[in-house]
Design a protein around this motif. Structure first.
Motif, mmCIF file in Angstrom:
data_model
loop_
_atom_site.group_PDB
_atom_site.id
_atom_site.type_symbol
_atom_site.label_atom_id
_atom_site.label_comp_id
_atom_site.label_asym_id
_atom_site.label_seq_id
_atom_site.Cartn_x
_atom_site.Cartn_y
_atom_site.Cartn_z
ATOM 1 N N SER A 74 0.824 -1.205 0.000
ATOM 2 C CA SER A 74 0.000 0.000 0.000
ATOM 3 C C SER A 74 0.858 1.255 0.000
ATOM 4 C CB SER A 74 -0.922 0.011 1.228
ATOM 5 O OG SER A 74 -0.165 0.274 2.402
ATOM 6 N N LYS A 75 0.202 2.412 0.009
ATOM 7 C CA LYS A 75 0.910 3.692 0.048
ATOM 8 C C LYS A 75 1.654 3.906 1.353
ATOM 9 C CE LYS A 75 -3.212 6.169 1.712
ATOM 10 N NZ LYS A 75 -4.176 7.259 1.418
ATOM 11 N N TYR A 76 1.327 3.093 2.369
ATOM 12 C CA TYR A 76 2.014 3.221 3.655
ATOM 13 C C TYR A 76 3.323 2.439 3.701
ATOM 14 C CZ TYR A 76 -2.713 4.713 4.968
ATOM 15 O OH TYR A 76 -3.917 5.353 5.025
ATOM 16 N N HIS A 78 6.093 2.828 2.385
ATOM 17 C CA HIS A 78 7.350 3.588 2.397
ATOM 18 C C HIS A 78 7.668 4.158 3.780
ATOM 19 C CE1 HIS A 78 4.429 6.863 2.220
ATOM 20 N NE2 HIS A 78 5.393 7.661 2.641
ATOM 21 N N ARG A 354 7.518 -1.801 4.116
ATOM 22 C CA ARG A 354 7.604 -2.755 3.006
ATOM 23 C C ARG A 354 8.812 -3.674 3.174
ATOM 24 N NH1 ARG A 354 7.136 0.788 -0.939
ATOM 25 N NH2 ARG A 354 4.850 0.606 -0.838
#
Length: 559
Positions: A74-76, A78, A354
């Motif tokens: 997801s966008k989280y 990073h 990630r």
């Protein structure tokens, strides 16, 4: 409590320490005084949990695994476990080596041969013949399902939660810190302390089950080598000796020595695996690495959702098989979640979400695959795939801990190899107890650094005492009794870890407008209690955040 703590020279949260210690000692006394009643109570409790909530354990861990994969991509993904400019303390090679170390221990030594052979000789599926090719393939897929991705999802979820809230929010190293988005400043109050006490108790009993299994295997090995009786008193004696070794290592401060010994132990375990690979049909095993991976990839989805809902129509087993295997595994493993979560968080600060999820899920799972292929397929080949079973299957039916030692009888220098295996399990016992004492102490104090030696010695002795008590309580029933205890103890910890998903989602969504948590001193001031310094009184309980700008928590906040 404060006065007593000062007299004893403790450096911890007095409420968490004394309540956890008091409950542990009380439970030990009750277990020993009312053995029959306690045994029956745990038996009834396990039966109720397995019958009514077994599906919750099975589906729950699958949900955790899916959530971890989602958050990683997801966008989280990073976001870092720490400040945005933090970078990993360890190189990828060192980090993977430590993950590798965490993936091997008494569990793989105990089940590496025993589990595949168990499913090979007694398949859980009605339409599969024992000792058949299909039974061998199912046995390997089920073993990997139990001890690879799903098991490491149980460790990864709390590890991610610990790393995220402790390092980004500057909160103490306690389980209650994970629930800051839900509880806010109440993490410093009775609710937060109750969560921490449950986490400490769950960790102690989870470790005690592992020590009990390891002790059973050591006893079985010594029975083969020197004729030591396979009896309760012998297991208690083994626990006592190894607890003394672990306690001495804590008391004299042999941290570097213990670490080196642990690394050497891992190398010896890997050496055993390489020995088996070379001494067995090497080409067959290498081919099975790839084929077993494919079978596992194909079977993981149906196994992840299989909870034997149709058992009453197809067999007489009901929840018997999954209660004794899958539910037991998940309940047992989740009691290690606080222990492993702290370990994983400490070695992973500075990595992105990630990187953390991918590394912690994949690296140990790959090693588990290789370990089970080498030991499991070698054992099934020795017993005769397509035949009617052999000595290893007979050993498993007689006593699960005997499986590994019976297996080694089929190799050159059998006595020497069996002796090395006993030493490996014993050293894993001692080093695990030593490390767990440090982690339990940290969960009580909330401090990332080691507390006074006397605190860790107390927890080391307590772990051995709990393990010995469970052995005595179980009597000749052994593993079955351990399964009953850990299934009951594991339920509240399982619920806590499930709630970590909610806390993580709330924390991730709040990243753009993050409110600074109250420190313990600020919480006391808010409730009219005295604080240590005047400067703490002027600190605000929260900071407004611009919706488009994330402001970091102050670096000077301490527990």
């Amino acid at each position: 409590m404060d006065t007593l703590a000062r007299k004893l020279g403790l450096r911890t949260d007095n409420h968490i320490f004394f309540v956890s210690a008091g409950l542990t000692i009380t439970l030990l006394v009750l277990f020993l005084v009312f053995q029959d009643w306690v045994g029956n109570a745990f038996g009834v409790g396990r039966e109720w949990i397995v019958t009514n909530l077994g599906w919750f354990f099975i589906i729950g861990v699958t949900v955790w695994l899916v959530f971890l994969i989602w958050v990683a991509v997801s966008k989280y993904g990073h976001l870092r476990l720490g400040e945005d400019d933090d970078r990993p303390e360890y190189s990828n090679l060192s980090w993977f080596a430590m993950l590798f170390a965490g993936g091997i221990g008494t569990v793989l030594m105990f089940w590496g041969v025993a589990e595949p052979i168990s499913h090979f000789s007694a398949p859980p599926f009605d339409d599969v013949e024992p000792y058949s090719v299909e039974a061998s393939q199912d046995a390997m897929s089920i073993s990997l399902y139990h001890l690879s991705l799903h098991t490491w999802a149980i460790f990864t979820l709390p590890g991610l939660a610990f790393g995220f809230f402790i390092y980004r929010y500057k909160l103490p190293m306690r389980v209650s810190s994970v629930f800051y988005p839900i509880l806010k400043e109440r993490i410093w109050g009775p609710i937060g302390k109750t969560i921490d006490v449950f986490a400490v108790l769950g960790t102690i009993f989870g470790l005690a089950v592992s020590l009990g299994l390891g002790t059973s295997q050591i006893n079985a090995g010594l029975s083969e080598l020197v004729g030591l009786p396979d009896a309760v008193w012998a297991k208690v004696l083994i626990i006592g000796v190894l607890t003394v070794v672990a306690t001495i290592s804590i008391a004299v401060g042999l941290d570097k020595g213990v670490r080196r010994l642990s690394n050497l132990n891992i190398l010896v375990a890997v050496g055993l695996m390489i020995f088996v690979l070379i001494a067995s049909d090497t080409v067959f095993l290498l081919r099975q690495v790839f084929e077993s991976f494919g079978n596992y990839a194909q079977d993981i989805v149906p196994l992840s959702f299989w909870n034997d809902a149709m058992a009453e129509f197809t067999s007489d087993g009901g929840w018997g098989w999954q209660g004794g295997w899958t539910v037991f595994y998940w309940a047992w493993t989740v009691t290690w979640a606080p222990f492993m979560g702290v370990f994983l968080a400490r070695i992973s600060r500075g990595r992105t979400i990630r990187q953390f999820v991918a590394g912690v899920l994949v690296a140990p799972s790959l090693f588990t695959l290789v370990w089970f292929v080498v030991f499991g397929w070698s054992a099934m080949r020795i017993d005769g795939i397509g035949g009617s079973g052999g000595s290893i299957s007979e050993a498993v039916s007689e006593s699960v801990p005997l499986a590994m030692f019976t297996f080694f009888e089929n190799f050159p220098a059998a006595t020497l190899v069996q002796g090395i295996a006993v030493v490996v399990v014993a050293l894993f016992f001692a080093t695990s107890s030593d490390s767990a004492s440090l982690v339990i102490d940290m969960l009580c104090s909330g401090d990332g650094e080691a507390g006074p030696v006397r605190q860790r010695v107390f927890w080391g002795v307590t772990e051995g005492a709990v393990a010995a008590t469970l052995i005595v309580l179980g009597g000749e029933a052994g593993l079955q009794a351990l399964q009953q205890v850990i299934t009951v103890i594991g339920l509240p910890i399982f619920i806590l870890v499930s709630l970590m998903i909610i806390a993580l989602v709330m924390g991730l969504r709040a990243e753009r407008v993050k409110v600074q948590p109250l420190t313990r001193e600020e919480f006391r001031e808010h409730n009219g209690e005295s604080t240590a310094t005047e400067s703490e009184k002027v600190r605000s309980s929260s900071l407004a955040r611009n919706s488009d700008t994330r402001v970091e928590s102050p670096d000077d906040r301490t527990e």
